[in-house]
Each structure stands twice: as C-alpha cells, then as structure tokens.
Motif scaffolding. Structure first.
Motif, mmCIF file in Angstrom:
data_model
loop_
_atom_site.group_PDB
_atom_site.id
_atom_site.type_symbol
_atom_site.label_atom_id
_atom_site.label_comp_id
_atom_site.label_asym_id
_atom_site.label_seq_id
_atom_site.Cartn_x
_atom_site.Cartn_y
_atom_site.Cartn_z
ATOM 1 N N SER A 62 10.052 1.029 10.474
ATOM 2 C CA SER A 62 9.655 1.173 11.881
ATOM 3 C C SER A 62 8.151 0.965 12.035
ATOM 4 O O SER A 62 7.690 0.339 12.995
ATOM 5 C CB SER A 62 10.052 2.544 12.409
ATOM 6 N N LEU A 63 7.379 1.499 11.090
ATOM 7 C CA LEU A 63 5.929 1.307 11.126
ATOM 8 C C LEU A 63 5.580 -0.170 11.020
ATOM 9 O O LEU A 63 4.743 -0.680 11.777
ATOM 10 C CB LEU A 63 5.268 2.090 9.993
ATOM 11 N N ILE A 64 6.214 -0.863 10.103
ATOM 12 C CA ILE A 64 5.941 -2.293 9.914
ATOM 13 C C ILE A 64 6.264 -3.070 11.192
ATOM 14 O O ILE A 64 5.462 -3.886 11.660
ATOM 15 C CB ILE A 64 6.747 -2.839 8.723
ATOM 16 N N ASN A 65 7.445 -2.812 11.754
ATOM 17 C CA ASN A 65 7.845 -3.527 12.967
ATOM 18 C C ASN A 65 6.920 -3.229 14.134
ATOM 19 O O ASN A 65 6.581 -4.124 14.925
ATOM 20 C CB ASN A 65 9.289 -3.185 13.331
ATOM 21 N N LEU A 66 6.487 -1.980 14.252
ATOM 22 C CA LEU A 66 5.567 -1.605 15.319
ATOM 23 C C LEU A 66 4.221 -2.312 15.141
ATOM 24 O O LEU A 66 3.646 -2.828 16.106
ATOM 25 C CB LEU A 66 5.382 -0.087 15.327
ATOM 26 N N THR A 113 -6.822 -3.286 11.539
ATOM 27 C CA THR A 113 -5.841 -2.656 12.425
ATOM 28 C C THR A 113 -4.595 -2.252 11.650
ATOM 29 O O THR A 113 -4.048 -1.160 11.864
ATOM 30 C CB THR A 113 -5.467 -3.611 13.576
ATOM 31 N N THR A 114 -4.154 -3.108 10.753
ATOM 32 C CA THR A 114 -2.986 -2.765 9.928
ATOM 33 C C THR A 114 -3.263 -1.533 9.077
ATOM 34 O O THR A 114 -2.439 -0.614 9.019
ATOM 35 C CB THR A 114 -2.606 -3.958 9.026
ATOM 36 N N LEU A 115 -4.433 -1.504 8.443
ATOM 37 C CA LEU A 115 -4.777 -0.361 7.608
ATOM 38 C C LEU A 115 -4.902 0.918 8.435
ATOM 39 O O LEU A 115 -4.443 1.983 8.022
ATOM 40 C CB LEU A 115 -6.071 -0.631 6.846
ATOM 41 N N GLU A 116 -5.495 0.828 9.629
ATOM 42 C CA GLU A 116 -5.653 2.014 10.471
ATOM 43 C C GLU A 116 -4.297 2.555 10.931
ATOM 44 O O GLU A 116 -4.105 3.771 11.029
ATOM 45 C CB GLU A 116 -6.542 1.713 11.675
ATOM 46 N N MET A 117 -3.361 1.676 11.216
ATOM 47 C CA MET A 117 -2.020 2.140 11.582
ATOM 48 C C MET A 117 -1.357 2.841 10.406
ATOM 49 O O MET A 117 -0.710 3.880 10.570
ATOM 50 C CB MET A 117 -1.168 0.967 12.071
ATOM 51 N N TYR A 118 -1.517 2.281 9.215
ATOM 52 C CA TYR A 118 -0.958 2.928 8.026
ATOM 53 C C TYR A 118 -1.611 4.289 7.797
ATOM 54 O O TYR A 118 -0.926 5.276 7.520
ATOM 55 C CB TYR A 118 -1.147 2.035 6.802
ATOM 56 N N ILE A 122 0.822 -1.207 0.000
ATOM 57 C CA ILE A 122 0.000 0.000 0.000
ATOM 58 C C ILE A 122 0.859 1.261 0.000
ATOM 59 O O ILE A 122 0.496 2.279 -0.594
ATOM 60 C CB ILE A 122 -1.000 -0.021 1.181
ATOM 61 N N SER A 123 2.027 1.195 0.631
ATOM 62 C CA SER A 123 2.903 2.376 0.672
ATOM 63 C C SER A 123 3.580 2.630 -0.674
ATOM 64 O O SER A 123 4.086 3.730 -0.917
ATOM 65 C CB SER A 123 3.972 2.206 1.749
ATOM 66 N N GLY A 124 3.569 1.634 -1.549
ATOM 67 C CA GLY A 124 4.206 1.786 -2.847
ATOM 68 C C GLY A 124 3.272 2.248 -3.955
ATOM 69 O O GLY A 124 3.682 2.343 -5.111
ATOM 70 N N GLN A 125 2.016 2.551 -3.602
ATOM 71 C CA GLN A 125 1.042 2.950 -4.611
ATOM 72 C C GLN A 125 1.088 4.452 -4.878
ATOM 73 O O GLN A 125 1.772 5.199 -4.192
ATOM 74 C CB GLN A 125 -0.356 2.514 -4.176
ATOM 75 N N TRP A 143 -0.291 6.840 10.189
ATOM 76 C CA TRP A 143 1.081 7.193 9.804
ATOM 77 C C TRP A 143 1.070 8.227 8.681
ATOM 78 O O TRP A 143 1.819 9.201 8.714
ATOM 79 C CB TRP A 143 1.804 5.908 9.384
ATOM 80 N N VAL A 144 0.217 8.047 7.685
ATOM 81 C CA VAL A 144 0.118 8.998 6.574
ATOM 82 C C VAL A 144 -0.434 10.326 7.064
ATOM 83 O O VAL A 144 0.103 11.402 6.742
ATOM 84 C CB VAL A 144 -0.766 8.427 5.442
ATOM 85 N N ILE A 145 -1.520 10.293 7.861
ATOM 86 C CA ILE A 145 -2.129 11.514 8.372
ATOM 87 C C ILE A 145 -1.138 12.315 9.208
ATOM 88 O O ILE A 145 -1.116 13.548 9.165
ATOM 89 C CB ILE A 145 -3.400 11.175 9.196
ATOM 90 N N ASP A 146 -0.281 11.616 9.954
ATOM 91 C CA ASP A 146 0.721 12.279 10.803
ATOM 92 C C ASP A 146 1.965 12.676 10.023
ATOM 93 O O ASP A 146 2.988 13.040 10.615
ATOM 94 C CB ASP A 146 1.107 11.361 11.966
ATOM 95 N N ASP A 147 1.887 12.602 8.695
ATOM 96 C CA ASP A 147 2.991 12.997 7.813
ATOM 97 C C ASP A 147 4.222 12.099 7.943
ATOM 98 O O ASP A 147 5.359 12.540 7.880
ATOM 99 C CB ASP A 147 3.376 14.464 8.059
#
Length: 199
Positions: free
Chosen positions: A171-175, A152-157, A96-99, A160-164
């Motif tokens: 780090s996001l993946i590991n968290l 939950t995975t999507l909400e964390m992503y 999703i981060s590569g789109q 992360w995007v909303i918080d810039d």
C-alpha cells in the motif's frame, strides 16, 4: 595454514569485531555518544589495535555509510537507463524495507539525519543514470527531479516507519507511486511540448 594466511585471518577477525561492536553501539545510542574507549572494550582490543585499522570513528562510520549506499546501487543495477519513476520508487522502497535494524535506524531516526542525508546525496548522484526516460536537456531541471524523486520516496518511507507501519508495504509503494509519478510525468510532457519553456 601459513603465517600470511594466519595474519590475514587475524586482520579480518579484528575488523569484524570492531565493525560488529560499532554497529551494535549505533543501535543502542547516538553516534556522538560512541567513544573509542568503549568500542575497543566491547571489541576486546586495545586502542592501538583500533588505530591500526581505522584513523577515527568517522572513518569507520564512512565505511558503513558507503556500504549502505553501494548496496542500494548494486541492487538497482537491474534497472535500465529507461527505468521509469514507478519502477525506481518500487525498487527503492522494497530494498530499503528489507534491510536490517541498523539500516532502518540510520535512514529513519532524526538523530541520524545527517548520516542518512549523506547516504541520500550519494544516491542522488548516481540515480541520474537510471532516469534517461525523463529526457530533459537542462541538467539542472533533471537534477532537481532526481532529488525530488529520491527525497520524496525516502520521506514517505521514513514517515511510514515513524508511524509504526500502519499500512502494508505494498500500500505504501502504491501510494508513493500515485503521489510522486504524475507530477514528474506532467513536467516531462510540458518540456517535450515546449522547446524553451520557462518554469
């Protein structure tokens, strides 16, 4: 080039113009603000031509959403039926981060939430085939866990995007793995040690 080939080429070009203009408009405004009139002006076609290809803007939107969902599912095909939670989380976030910018807007902007929810529903329906490792006999419990894992995975992503994107992608993946996987694993072990447990 034969007449049929020329006609096919015109159809492809027209559809590409419609889709390109639509995607650009989705980046610039909310879906509800898009009109067929402006879309056809940008695509340099008339309304009749639009309706030769699509019955409505909703059909066009459905096509875009289906492509988003299917592209993830194709990317996820390398996972076996025994793929564990950490592999699914990593694969999903990396994908999703590569789109492109439109994909990110659809999945993360609250104005597009109803669209991303429909994409998420498609993912939940098909993710079950990649979670055999859960080994739950109760299909409802397994459905809840698949929903929990994906949502939950999507909400964390999204956060992360909303918080810039204040931390690295790794780090996001590991968290996400550290936060989400232990609960699923603990519940799996609980069900294995209790043949007829009550949750």
């Amino acid at each position: 080039m034969g007449q049929r080939q020329q006609a096919d080429l015109r159809v492809r070009r027209t559809r590409a113009a419609i889709r390109g203009s639509f995607r650009q408009m989705l980046l610039e405004m909310d879906y509800e603000q898009i009109t067929i009139q402006e879309l056809t002006q940008r695509a340099n076609i008339n309304r009749r031509t639009f309706y030769l290809h699509y019955s409505s803007l909703n059909e066009l939107l459905d096509e875009i959403m289906e492509e988003i969902a299917q592209s993830y599912l194709l990317q996820a095909q390398h996972m076996s039926g025994l793929s564990d939670s950490s592999e699914i989380i990593r694969s999903f976030i990396l994908y999703i981060s590569g789109q492109d910018a439109l994909h990110e807007k659809i999945m993360c902007n609250r104005n597009f939430r109803y669209i991303s929810d429909r994409v998420s529903q498609k993912l939940n329906e098909t993710s079950k085939e990649h979670t055999h490792y859960m080994n739950f006999t109760d299909p409802y419990i397994k459905n809840l866990l698949v929903f929990y894992l994906n949502t939950t995975t999507l909400e964390m992503y999204r956060r992360w995007v909303i918080d810039d994107k204040p931390i690295s992608l790794e780090s996001l993946i590991n968290l996400a793995i550290r936060l989400i996987c232990p609960g699923i694993e603990e519940l799996r072990q609980y069900f294995e040690s209790n043949p007829t447990p009550s949750v």
